[in-house]
Design a protein around this motif. Sequence first.
Motif, mmCIF file in Angstrom:
data_model
loop_
_atom_site.group_PDB
_atom_site.id
_atom_site.type_symbol
_atom_site.label_atom_id
_atom_site.label_comp_id
_atom_site.label_asym_id
_atom_site.label_seq_id
_atom_site.Cartn_x
_atom_site.Cartn_y
_atom_site.Cartn_z
ATOM 1 N N PRO A 37 -10.483 -7.159 2.379
ATOM 2 C CA PRO A 37 -9.997 -6.368 1.243
ATOM 3 C C PRO A 37 -9.698 -4.912 1.572
ATOM 4 N N ASP A 38 -10.539 -4.253 2.359
ATOM 5 C CA ASP A 38 -10.288 -2.851 2.696
ATOM 6 C C ASP A 38 -9.011 -2.690 3.511
ATOM 7 N N ALA A 39 -8.786 -3.571 4.465
ATOM 8 C CA ALA A 39 -7.572 -3.505 5.283
ATOM 9 C C ALA A 39 -6.338 -3.793 4.430
ATOM 10 N N ALA A 40 -6.434 -4.767 3.548
ATOM 11 C CA ALA A 40 -5.302 -5.089 2.661
ATOM 12 C C ALA A 40 -4.971 -3.892 1.770
ATOM 13 N N GLU A 41 -5.988 -3.238 1.241
ATOM 14 C CA GLU A 41 -5.745 -2.062 0.401
ATOM 15 C C GLU A 41 -5.084 -0.941 1.196
ATOM 16 N N ARG A 42 -5.542 -0.710 2.415
ATOM 17 C CA ARG A 42 -4.915 0.324 3.264
ATOM 18 C C ARG A 42 -3.441 -0.023 3.506
ATOM 19 N N ASP A 43 -3.150 -1.294 3.782
ATOM 20 C CA ASP A 43 -1.764 -1.717 4.003
ATOM 21 C C ASP A 43 -0.923 -1.461 2.754
ATOM 22 N N LEU A 44 -1.482 -1.785 1.601
ATOM 23 C CA LEU A 44 -0.755 -1.637 0.339
ATOM 24 C C LEU A 44 -0.471 -0.181 -0.005
ATOM 25 N N LEU A 45 -1.330 0.718 0.440
ATOM 26 C CA LEU A 45 -1.108 2.140 0.177
ATOM 27 C C LEU A 45 0.179 2.642 0.841
ATOM 28 N N ALA A 46 0.643 1.969 1.889
ATOM 29 C CA ALA A 46 1.914 2.330 2.514
ATOM 30 C C ALA A 46 3.096 1.962 1.616
ATOM 31 N N CYS A 47 2.876 1.038 0.698
ATOM 32 C CA CYS A 47 3.931 0.603 -0.219
ATOM 33 C C CYS A 47 3.940 1.419 -1.498
ATOM 34 N N CYS A 48 2.763 1.743 -1.983
ATOM 35 C CA CYS A 48 2.579 2.557 -3.183
ATOM 36 C C CYS A 48 1.228 3.240 -3.025
ATOM 37 N N SER A 104 2.528 11.754 -4.788
ATOM 38 C CA SER A 104 2.082 12.755 -3.812
ATOM 39 C C SER A 104 2.351 12.321 -2.373
ATOM 40 N N ALA A 105 2.574 11.042 -2.144
ATOM 41 C CA ALA A 105 2.833 10.542 -0.786
ATOM 42 C C ALA A 105 4.326 10.501 -0.453
ATOM 43 N N HIS A 106 5.177 10.786 -1.444
ATOM 44 C CA HIS A 106 6.617 10.712 -1.201
ATOM 45 C C HIS A 106 7.166 12.073 -0.813
ATOM 46 N N PRO A 107 7.944 12.112 0.268
ATOM 47 C CA PRO A 107 8.582 13.387 0.655
ATOM 48 C C PRO A 107 9.698 13.725 -0.334
ATOM 49 N N ARG A 108 10.048 14.973 -0.370
ATOM 50 C CA ARG A 108 11.178 15.384 -1.200
ATOM 51 C C ARG A 108 12.454 14.758 -0.641
ATOM 52 N N SER A 149 11.401 13.438 6.942
ATOM 53 C CA SER A 149 10.052 12.884 6.837
ATOM 54 C C SER A 149 9.572 12.388 8.195
ATOM 55 N N GLN A 150 8.267 12.447 8.402
ATOM 56 C CA GLN A 150 7.663 11.875 9.603
ATOM 57 C C GLN A 150 7.424 10.379 9.436
ATOM 58 N N GLU A 151 7.446 9.897 8.199
ATOM 59 C CA GLU A 151 7.135 8.507 7.877
ATOM 60 C C GLU A 151 8.395 7.646 8.058
ATOM 61 N N ALA A 152 8.280 6.584 8.842
ATOM 62 C CA ALA A 152 9.439 5.775 9.221
ATOM 63 C C ALA A 152 10.154 5.166 8.021
ATOM 64 N N TRP A 153 9.408 4.605 7.070
ATOM 65 C CA TRP A 153 10.069 3.975 5.925
ATOM 66 C C TRP A 153 10.848 5.004 5.116
#
Length: 159
Positions: A13-24, A66-70, A75-79
Amino acid sequence: MPNSLADFNARDPDAAERDLLACCASHAFARTVAARRPFRDLAQLTAAADTAVRALDWPDVLEALSAHPRIGERSQEAWSRQEQSGVEDDLRPALAEGNRAYEERFGHVYLVCATGLTGTQMLGKLRERLDNDEEAERKVVGDELAKITRLRMAKLVGI
């Protein structure tokens, strides 16, 4: 990151939540979607994600924002880089000015699902949305966050 839906379903569950944070980047979103595993296919996963995004309280939406760049900033984030690839360099100053006006008006970053849009289209949407009242803009932000999240869920499970 998982490389398939089966891999995502099998994560703790903790790993799944961390993965999901990359989506939202809302912890409430990540907890909700992770708890609904396993998913039989991408459609079920994205439906659960969409439901979770739309159920977020406004403070949880702000956490995600707060995680989305302007828009227009590099951005440094690939997506995010991939999603904003339609921004032409000559539009960056106008987008920066629009971002400032938007943030002054609404108190948070301008969010748009940039995938497939040109910089001109993103700037046009930003200018149109400056006329929204707070309630209308919150609805638009929720819709845009849901669109981005759906696209990222597919990336998360390698589809």
